[in-house]
Design a protein around this motif. Sequence first.
Motif, PDB file in Angstrom:
ATOM      1  N   GLY A 114      10.756   9.955   3.586  1.00  0.00           N
ATOM      2  CA  GLY A 114       9.265  10.003   3.942  1.00  0.00           C
ATOM      3  C   GLY A 114       9.665   7.636   4.314  1.00  0.00           C
ATOM      4  O   GLY A 114       9.207   7.261   5.313  1.00  0.00           O
ATOM      5  N   SER A 115       9.332   7.285   3.481  1.00  0.00           N
ATOM      6  CA  SER A 115       9.732   5.535   2.894  1.00  0.00           C
ATOM      7  C   SER A 115      10.628   5.194   3.595  1.00  0.00           C
ATOM      8  O   SER A 115      10.544   3.757   3.821  1.00  0.00           O
ATOM      9  CB  SER A 115       9.541   5.445   1.465  1.00  0.00           C
ATOM     10  N   ALA A 116      12.274   5.811   3.765  1.00  0.00           N
ATOM     11  CA  ALA A 116      12.849   5.533   4.668  1.00  0.00           C
ATOM     12  C   ALA A 116      12.652   4.653   5.755  1.00  0.00           C
ATOM     13  O   ALA A 116      13.098   3.827   6.363  1.00  0.00           O
ATOM     14  CB  ALA A 116      14.380   5.814   4.956  1.00  0.00           C
ATOM     15  N   CYS A 117      11.967   5.584   6.781  1.00  0.00           N
ATOM     16  CA  CYS A 117      11.791   4.808   7.953  1.00  0.00           C
ATOM     17  C   CYS A 117      10.593   3.088   8.020  1.00  0.00           C
ATOM     18  O   CYS A 117      10.618   2.344   8.979  1.00  0.00           O
ATOM     19  CB  CYS A 117      10.547   5.280   8.103  1.00  0.00           C
TER      20      CYS A 117
ATOM     21  N   ILE B  79       0.887  -0.872  -0.340  1.00  0.00           N
ATOM     22  CA  ILE B  79      -0.045   0.091  -0.182  1.00  0.00           C
ATOM     23  C   ILE B  79       1.312   0.659   0.025  1.00  0.00           C
ATOM     24  O   ILE B  79       1.692   1.200   1.577  1.00  0.00           O
ATOM     25  CB  ILE B  79      -0.386   0.029   1.568  1.00  0.00           C
ATOM     26  N   LYS B  80       0.813   2.444  -0.828  1.00  0.00           N
ATOM     27  CA  LYS B  80       1.840   2.942  -0.996  1.00  0.00           C
ATOM     28  C   LYS B  80       1.823   4.461  -1.174  1.00  0.00           C
ATOM     29  O   LYS B  80       0.243   5.206  -0.110  1.00  0.00           O
ATOM     30  CB  LYS B  80       1.683   3.460  -2.580  1.00  0.00           C
ATOM     31  N   TYR B  81       2.605   5.257   0.057  1.00  0.00           N
ATOM     32  CA  TYR B  81       2.898   6.302   0.414  1.00  0.00           C
ATOM     33  C   TYR B  81       3.011   7.122  -0.519  1.00  0.00           C
ATOM     34  O   TYR B  81       3.526   7.428  -1.494  1.00  0.00           O
ATOM     35  CB  TYR B  81       3.523   6.209   1.002  1.00  0.00           C
ATOM     36  N   TRP B  82       1.840   7.755  -1.602  1.00  0.00           N
ATOM     37  CA  TRP B  82       2.078   8.987  -2.441  1.00  0.00           C
ATOM     38  C   TRP B  82       1.627  10.774  -1.515  1.00  0.00           C
ATOM     39  O   TRP B  82       0.194  10.025  -1.688  1.00  0.00           O
ATOM     40  CB  TRP B  82       1.833   8.367  -3.190  1.00  0.00           C
ATOM     41  N   GLY B  83       2.151  11.564  -1.061  1.00  0.00           N
ATOM     42  CA  GLY B  83       1.078  12.520  -0.913  1.00  0.00           C
ATOM     43  C   GLY B  83       1.774  12.968   0.568  1.00  0.00           C
ATOM     44  O   GLY B  83       1.610  11.835   1.738  1.00  0.00           O
ATOM     45  N   LYS B  84       1.995  14.283   0.929  1.00  0.00           N
ATOM     46  CA  LYS B  84       2.461  14.361   1.665  1.00  0.00           C
ATOM     47  C   LYS B  84       1.446  15.217   3.049  1.00  0.00           C
ATOM     48  O   LYS B  84       0.703  16.204   1.676  1.00  0.00           O
ATOM     49  CB  LYS B  84       3.750  15.415   2.199  1.00  0.00           C
TER      50      LYS B  84
ATOM     51  N   SER C 185      15.561   3.686  -4.151  1.00  0.00           N
ATOM     52  CA  SER C 185      17.150   3.844  -3.663  1.00  0.00           C
ATOM     53  C   SER C 185      17.148   4.464  -2.175  1.00  0.00           C
ATOM     54  O   SER C 185      18.003   4.987  -1.515  1.00  0.00           O
ATOM     55  CB  SER C 185      17.735   4.257  -4.543  1.00  0.00           C
ATOM     56  N   SER C 186      15.881   5.927  -2.213  1.00  0.00           N
ATOM     57  CA  SER C 186      16.308   7.296  -1.375  1.00  0.00           C
ATOM     58  C   SER C 186      15.750   6.415   0.243  1.00  0.00           C
ATOM     59  O   SER C 186      16.362   6.381   1.217  1.00  0.00           O
ATOM     60  CB  SER C 186      15.185   8.049  -1.812  1.00  0.00           C
ATOM     61  N   ALA C 187      14.882   5.502  -0.075  1.00  0.00           N
ATOM     62  CA  ALA C 187      14.209   4.893   1.212  1.00  0.00           C
ATOM     63  C   ALA C 187      15.887   3.893   1.831  1.00  0.00           C
ATOM     64  O   ALA C 187      16.371   4.178   3.029  1.00  0.00           O
ATOM     65  CB  ALA C 187      13.665   3.927   0.766  1.00  0.00           C
ATOM     66  N   SER C 188      16.171   2.809   1.070  1.00  0.00           N
ATOM     67  CA  SER C 188      17.146   2.117   1.726  1.00  0.00           C
ATOM     68  C   SER C 188      18.673   3.644   2.196  1.00  0.00           C
ATOM     69  O   SER C 188      19.208   3.160   3.330  1.00  0.00           O
ATOM     70  CB  SER C 188      17.382   0.934   0.892  1.00  0.00           C
TER      71      SER C 188
ATOM     72  N   ASN D 149      -1.298   9.534   3.939  1.00  0.00           N
ATOM     73  CA  ASN D 149      -1.926   8.018   4.708  1.00  0.00           C
ATOM     74  C   ASN D 149      -0.928   7.604   5.144  1.00  0.00           C
ATOM     75  O   ASN D 149       0.577   7.014   4.707  1.00  0.00           O
ATOM     76  CB  ASN D 149      -2.080   7.564   3.273  1.00  0.00           C
ATOM     77  N   SER D 150      -0.799   6.648   5.566  1.00  0.00           N
ATOM     78  CA  SER D 150      -0.483   5.263   5.955  1.00  0.00           C
ATOM     79  C   SER D 150      -0.092   3.974   5.547  1.00  0.00           C
ATOM     80  O   SER D 150      -0.516   4.478   4.242  1.00  0.00           O
ATOM     81  CB  SER D 150      -1.611   4.149   7.103  1.00  0.00           C
ATOM     82  N   SER D 151       0.848   3.508   5.068  1.00  0.00           N
ATOM     83  CA  SER D 151       1.483   2.536   3.882  1.00  0.00           C
ATOM     84  C   SER D 151       1.492   1.079   4.297  1.00  0.00           C
ATOM     85  O   SER D 151       2.276   1.558   6.225  1.00  0.00           O
ATOM     86  CB  SER D 151       2.528   3.583   3.540  1.00  0.00           C
TER      87      SER D 151
END
Length: 311
Positions: free
Chosen positions: A127-130, A14-19, A93-96, A29-31
Amino acid sequence: MKATAFAPVNVALIKYWGKGDEKLRLPANSSLSVNLTKMGTVTTVEWVKGLKQDGADERMIRHLDRIRGLAQINLRAKVVTENNFPAGAGLSSSASGLAALTLAATAAIGLKLSKKDLSRLARLGSGSACRSIPNGWVEWQKGSDDKNSYAQTIFPVKHWDLRILAVILSQQEKKVSSTDGQALAKTSPFFKERIKGIDKKIINIKQAIKEKNFKKTGEIIEEDCLNMHAVMLTSQPSLMYWLPETVGVIQAIREWREQGLESYFTINTGQNVFVFCEPKNEDKLVDELSHLRGVIEVRREKVGLGARLLA
Ligand code: PMV
Protein backbone atom coordinates in the motif's frame (compact mmCIF):
# COMPACT_ATOMS: atom_id res chain seq x y z
CA MET A 1 15.41 -5.61 -21.00
CA LYS A 2 17.27 -4.28 -17.98
CA ALA A 3 16.68 -1.23 -15.78
CA THR A 4 17.75 0.11 -12.39
CA ALA A 5 15.59 2.34 -10.21
CA PHE A 6 15.90 4.13 -6.89
CA ALA A 7 12.85 4.69 -4.70
CA PRO A 8 12.99 6.61 -1.44
CA VAL A 9 11.59 5.70 1.94
CA ASN A 10 8.49 7.76 2.60
CA VAL A 11 7.47 8.80 6.11
CA ALA A 12 3.75 9.16 6.77
CA LEU A 13 2.59 12.25 8.64
CA ILE A 14 -0.95 10.89 8.53
CA LYS A 15 -0.75 7.11 8.63
CA TYR A 16 -2.37 4.42 6.56
CA TRP A 17 -3.53 1.68 8.92
CA GLY A 18 -6.27 -0.73 7.91
CA LYS A 19 -7.59 -1.69 4.53
CA GLY A 20 -10.94 -1.08 2.90
CA ASP A 21 -10.38 -3.76 0.25
CA GLU A 22 -7.71 -6.40 0.93
CA LYS A 23 -7.20 -7.65 -2.59
CA LEU A 24 -6.96 -4.27 -4.28
CA ARG A 25 -5.07 -2.82 -1.33
CA LEU A 26 -7.50 0.04 -1.04
CA PRO A 27 -6.89 1.75 2.29
CA ALA A 28 -9.57 2.52 4.88
CA ASN A 29 -8.28 6.10 4.98
CA SER A 30 -6.32 8.61 2.91
CA SER A 31 -2.77 9.33 4.11
CA LEU A 32 -0.02 11.93 3.70
CA SER A 33 3.76 11.59 3.59
CA VAL A 34 7.12 13.03 2.63
CA ASN A 35 9.81 11.24 0.65
CA LEU A 36 13.34 11.20 2.02
CA THR A 37 16.41 12.15 -0.02
CA LYS A 38 18.91 9.41 0.80
CA MET A 39 17.30 6.42 2.51
CA GLY A 40 15.77 4.09 -0.03
CA THR A 41 16.07 1.01 -2.21
CA VAL A 42 18.01 0.47 -5.43
CA THR A 43 16.59 -2.32 -7.57
CA THR A 44 17.78 -3.76 -10.87
CA VAL A 45 15.43 -5.91 -12.92
CA GLU A 46 16.49 -7.87 -15.97
CA TRP A 47 13.97 -9.86 -17.99
CA VAL A 48 15.83 -12.88 -19.35
CA LYS A 49 14.73 -15.11 -22.23
CA GLY A 50 14.85 -18.80 -21.33
CA LEU A 51 15.03 -18.18 -17.57
CA LYS A 52 12.85 -20.78 -15.78
CA GLN A 53 12.18 -18.97 -12.49
CA ASP A 54 12.26 -15.43 -11.22
CA GLY A 55 15.30 -14.63 -9.12
CA ALA A 56 13.31 -12.80 -6.44
CA ASP A 57 11.41 -13.39 -3.19
CA GLU A 58 7.75 -14.42 -3.07
CA ARG A 59 6.29 -10.96 -2.61
CA MET A 60 8.31 -9.65 -5.53
CA ILE A 61 7.29 -12.60 -7.70
CA ARG A 62 3.61 -11.77 -7.06
CA HIS A 63 4.35 -8.24 -8.19
CA LEU A 64 6.26 -9.40 -11.27
CA ASP A 65 3.16 -11.48 -12.13
CA ARG A 66 1.09 -8.27 -12.22
CA ILE A 67 3.65 -6.64 -14.50
CA ARG A 68 3.77 -9.71 -16.77
CA GLY A 69 -0.03 -9.44 -16.99
CA LEU A 70 0.13 -5.76 -17.94
CA ALA A 71 2.90 -6.23 -20.50
CA GLN A 72 1.41 -9.51 -21.76
CA ILE A 73 4.71 -11.35 -21.57
CA ASN A 74 5.77 -14.63 -20.14
CA LEU A 75 9.42 -13.89 -19.34
CA ARG A 76 11.05 -14.37 -15.94
CA ALA A 77 13.28 -11.80 -14.32
CA LYS A 78 16.45 -11.54 -12.31
CA VAL A 79 16.08 -9.02 -9.50
CA VAL A 80 18.88 -7.49 -7.44
CA THR A 81 17.72 -5.21 -4.67
CA GLU A 82 19.48 -3.33 -1.93
CA ASN A 83 18.25 -1.14 0.92
CA ASN A 84 20.72 1.41 2.25
CA PHE A 85 19.20 1.08 5.75
CA PRO A 86 18.14 -1.78 8.07
CA ALA A 87 14.98 -3.46 6.72
CA GLY A 88 11.99 -4.73 8.68
CA ALA A 89 12.36 -2.41 11.65
CA GLY A 90 9.83 0.33 11.01
CA LEU A 91 11.76 2.32 8.43
CA SER A 92 9.36 1.49 5.60
CA SER A 93 11.49 -0.85 3.50
CA SER A 94 8.45 -2.41 1.85
CA ALA A 95 7.39 1.00 0.51
CA SER A 96 10.73 1.88 -1.08
CA GLY A 97 11.33 -1.74 -2.14
CA LEU A 98 8.05 -2.25 -3.96
CA ALA A 99 8.17 1.23 -5.53
CA ALA A 100 11.69 0.62 -6.90
CA LEU A 101 10.64 -2.80 -8.20
CA THR A 102 7.59 -1.30 -9.94
CA LEU A 103 9.63 1.33 -11.75
CA ALA A 104 12.59 -0.91 -12.67
CA ALA A 105 10.47 -3.86 -13.86
CA THR A 106 8.10 -1.79 -16.00
CA ALA A 107 10.92 0.27 -17.53
CA ALA A 108 12.98 -2.84 -18.28
CA ILE A 109 10.12 -4.33 -20.28
CA GLY A 110 9.47 -1.06 -22.10
CA LEU A 111 6.17 -0.16 -20.41
CA LYS A 112 6.01 3.62 -20.17
CA LEU A 113 3.53 4.27 -17.39
CA SER A 114 2.44 7.69 -16.11
CA LYS A 115 3.29 8.58 -12.48
CA LYS A 116 -0.34 7.95 -11.64
CA ASP A 117 -0.33 4.44 -13.13
CA LEU A 118 3.03 3.64 -11.52
CA SER A 119 1.60 4.72 -8.17
CA ARG A 120 -1.50 2.55 -8.66
CA LEU A 121 0.65 -0.43 -9.59
CA ALA A 122 3.05 0.09 -6.67
CA ARG A 123 0.01 0.21 -4.35
CA LEU A 124 -0.87 -3.36 -5.32
CA GLY A 125 2.61 -4.47 -4.21
CA SER A 126 2.54 -2.70 -0.84
CA GLY A 127 0.00 0.00 0.00
CA SER A 128 2.39 2.69 1.19
CA ALA A 129 4.69 2.06 -1.81
CA CYS A 130 2.32 4.17 -3.92
CA ARG A 131 3.52 7.22 -1.95
CA SER A 132 7.21 6.64 -2.88
CA ILE A 133 6.46 7.32 -6.57
CA PRO A 134 5.54 11.06 -6.72
CA ASN A 135 7.92 13.83 -5.58
CA GLY A 136 8.05 15.72 -2.31
CA TRP A 137 4.98 16.09 -0.10
CA VAL A 138 2.48 13.45 -1.12
CA GLU A 139 -1.15 12.58 -0.51
CA TRP A 140 -2.63 9.16 -1.19
CA GLN A 141 -6.33 9.65 -1.83
CA LYS A 142 -7.92 6.44 -0.68
CA GLY A 143 -10.28 6.31 -3.68
CA SER A 144 -13.01 3.76 -4.17
CA ASP A 145 -11.56 1.40 -6.79
CA ASP A 146 -8.31 0.33 -8.40
CA LYS A 147 -8.39 3.26 -10.83
CA ASN A 148 -8.74 6.14 -8.38
CA SER A 149 -6.60 5.03 -5.43
CA TYR A 150 -3.14 6.51 -5.94
CA ALA A 151 -0.72 9.10 -4.58
CA GLN A 152 0.06 12.59 -5.90
CA THR A 153 2.39 15.47 -5.04
CA ILE A 154 0.59 18.13 -3.00
CA PHE A 155 3.62 20.38 -2.41
CA PRO A 156 6.99 20.25 -4.22
CA VAL A 157 10.24 19.33 -2.46
CA LYS A 158 11.26 22.98 -2.18
CA HIS A 159 8.01 24.13 -0.56
CA TRP A 160 9.39 23.82 2.97
CA ASP A 161 12.83 22.75 4.19
CA LEU A 162 11.86 20.53 7.11
CA ARG A 163 14.46 18.11 8.39
CA ILE A 164 13.74 14.50 9.28
CA LEU A 165 16.03 12.56 11.60
CA ALA A 166 15.84 8.78 11.44
CA VAL A 167 16.70 7.48 14.91
CA ILE A 168 17.85 3.89 14.54
CA LEU A 169 17.59 1.96 17.76
CA SER A 170 18.16 -1.64 16.95
CA GLN A 171 18.72 -3.78 13.92
CA GLN A 172 16.22 -6.30 15.21
CA GLU A 173 13.42 -7.23 12.77
CA LYS A 174 9.81 -6.90 13.87
CA LYS A 175 7.78 -10.03 14.60
CA VAL A 176 4.52 -8.96 12.93
CA SER A 177 4.78 -7.47 9.42
CA SER A 178 2.80 -4.37 8.43
CA THR A 179 0.65 -6.50 6.14
CA ASP A 180 -0.33 -8.85 8.98
CA GLY A 181 -0.75 -5.95 11.39
CA GLN A 182 -2.97 -4.06 8.95
CA ALA A 183 -5.34 -7.01 8.85
CA LEU A 184 -5.90 -6.69 12.63
CA ALA A 185 -6.72 -2.97 12.62
CA LYS A 186 -10.48 -3.49 12.45
CA THR A 187 -10.47 -5.60 15.63
CA SER A 188 -9.65 -2.48 17.66
CA PRO A 189 -12.64 -0.67 19.19
CA PHE A 190 -10.83 2.58 18.34
CA PHE A 191 -10.46 1.86 14.63
CA LYS A 192 -13.78 3.39 13.52
CA GLU A 193 -13.20 6.47 15.65
CA ARG A 194 -9.78 6.96 14.10
CA ILE A 195 -11.17 6.71 10.56
CA LYS A 196 -13.96 9.20 11.36
CA GLY A 197 -11.45 11.89 12.30
CA ILE A 198 -8.94 11.44 9.48
CA ASP A 199 -10.40 13.61 6.72
CA LYS A 200 -10.53 16.62 9.04
CA LYS A 201 -6.98 15.93 10.20
CA ILE A 202 -5.78 15.83 6.58
CA ILE A 203 -7.45 19.18 5.83
CA ASN A 204 -5.84 20.68 8.93
CA ILE A 205 -2.33 19.36 8.30
CA LYS A 206 -2.42 20.45 4.64
CA GLN A 207 -3.29 23.96 5.79
CA ALA A 208 -0.50 23.88 8.40
CA ILE A 209 2.03 22.69 5.80
CA LYS A 210 0.84 25.34 3.36
CA GLU A 211 1.41 28.01 6.02
CA LYS A 212 4.69 26.34 7.10
CA ASN A 213 3.36 26.31 10.64
CA PHE A 214 5.81 23.95 12.33
CA LYS A 215 4.05 23.68 15.69
CA LYS A 216 0.67 22.91 14.17
CA THR A 217 2.13 20.45 11.65
CA GLY A 218 4.17 18.68 14.32
CA GLU A 219 1.27 18.40 16.74
CA ILE A 220 -0.89 16.73 14.09
CA ILE A 221 1.96 14.35 13.11
CA GLU A 222 2.34 13.19 16.72
CA GLU A 223 -1.37 13.00 17.35
CA ASP A 224 -1.91 10.77 14.35
CA CYS A 225 1.05 8.55 15.17
CA LEU A 226 -0.22 7.95 18.71
CA ASN A 227 -3.72 7.47 17.39
CA MET A 228 -2.51 4.70 15.05
CA HIS A 229 -0.45 3.04 17.78
CA ALA A 230 -3.52 3.14 20.06
CA VAL A 231 -5.34 1.12 17.39
CA MET A 232 -2.39 -1.28 17.21
CA LEU A 233 -2.18 -1.69 20.99
CA THR A 234 -5.92 -2.37 21.28
CA SER A 235 -6.28 -4.74 18.34
CA GLN A 236 -6.73 -8.45 18.98
CA PRO A 237 -4.12 -9.76 19.39
CA SER A 238 -2.51 -6.58 20.63
CA LEU A 239 0.45 -5.22 18.69
CA MET A 240 3.28 -3.35 20.33
CA TYR A 241 6.12 -2.35 18.03
CA TRP A 242 7.99 -0.18 20.52
CA LEU A 243 11.04 -1.05 22.59
CA PRO A 244 11.72 0.62 25.95
CA GLU A 245 14.26 2.79 24.07
CA THR A 246 11.48 3.95 21.72
CA VAL A 247 9.58 5.33 24.72
CA GLY A 248 12.85 6.89 25.90
CA VAL A 249 13.08 8.88 22.66
CA ILE A 250 9.43 10.02 22.96
CA GLN A 251 9.97 11.21 26.53
CA ALA A 252 13.19 13.01 25.67
CA ILE A 253 11.53 14.83 22.76
CA ARG A 254 8.74 16.00 25.07
CA GLU A 255 11.20 17.19 27.71
CA TRP A 256 13.38 19.05 25.19
CA ARG A 257 10.25 20.68 23.79
CA GLU A 258 9.34 22.00 27.23
CA GLN A 259 12.82 23.49 27.40
CA GLY A 260 12.37 25.20 24.03
CA LEU A 261 14.10 22.69 21.72
CA GLU A 262 11.22 21.88 19.39
CA SER A 263 10.78 18.63 17.47
CA TYR A 264 8.01 16.09 16.88
CA PHE A 265 8.14 12.31 16.48
CA THR A 266 6.44 9.66 14.42
CA ILE A 267 6.81 5.88 14.49
CA ASN A 268 5.77 3.17 12.01
CA THR A 269 5.62 -0.58 12.50
CA GLY A 270 8.87 -0.95 14.38
CA GLN A 271 11.03 0.39 17.15
CA ASN A 272 12.75 3.18 15.24
CA VAL A 273 11.65 6.80 15.41
CA PHE A 274 11.47 9.59 12.83
CA VAL A 275 11.91 13.09 14.25
CA PHE A 276 10.77 16.24 12.43
CA CYS A 277 12.61 19.49 13.12
CA GLU A 278 13.51 22.87 11.66
CA PRO A 279 17.03 23.33 10.18
CA LYS A 280 18.11 25.67 13.03
CA ASN A 281 17.69 22.86 15.60
CA GLU A 282 19.03 19.96 13.56
CA ASP A 283 22.62 19.83 14.86
CA LYS A 284 21.60 20.14 18.49
CA LEU A 285 18.94 17.44 18.13
CA VAL A 286 21.30 15.03 16.36
CA ASP A 287 23.75 15.49 19.21
CA GLU A 288 21.13 15.00 21.94
CA LEU A 289 19.46 12.04 20.22
CA SER A 290 22.81 10.29 19.66
CA HIS A 291 23.40 10.30 23.41
CA LEU A 292 20.12 8.59 24.33
CA ARG A 293 20.16 4.99 25.55
CA GLY A 294 20.02 2.42 22.76
CA VAL A 295 20.53 4.82 19.86
CA ILE A 296 22.80 3.21 17.27
CA GLU A 297 22.66 5.90 14.63
CA VAL A 298 20.87 9.12 13.71
CA ARG A 299 20.48 9.76 9.98
CA ARG A 300 19.93 13.27 8.70
CA GLU A 301 17.29 13.58 6.02
CA LYS A 302 15.39 16.19 4.03
CA VAL A 303 12.24 16.12 1.92
CA GLY A 304 13.11 14.53 -1.42
CA LEU A 305 12.03 13.38 -4.84
CA GLY A 306 10.06 10.24 -5.62
CA ALA A 307 11.19 7.12 -7.51
CA ARG A 308 13.47 7.58 -10.51
CA LEU A 309 15.42 5.52 -13.02
CA LEU A 310 19.19 5.33 -12.57
CA ALA A 311 19.98 3.23 -15.63
O1 PMV B 1 2.19 -0.31 3.26
P1 PMV B 1 2.33 -1.14 4.48
O2 PMV B 1 1.39 -2.32 4.48
O3 PMV B 1 3.75 -1.54 4.73
O4 PMV B 1 1.86 -0.27 5.76
C1 PMV B 1 2.46 0.93 6.17
C2 PMV B 1 2.12 1.20 7.59
C3 PMV B 1 2.73 2.39 8.27
O5 PMV B 1 4.07 2.57 7.87
C4 PMV B 1 2.69 2.13 9.76
C5 PMV B 1 1.94 3.65 8.02
C6 PMV B 1 2.17 4.38 6.73
O6 PMV B 1 1.21 5.04 6.29
O7 PMV B 1 3.28 4.36 6.18
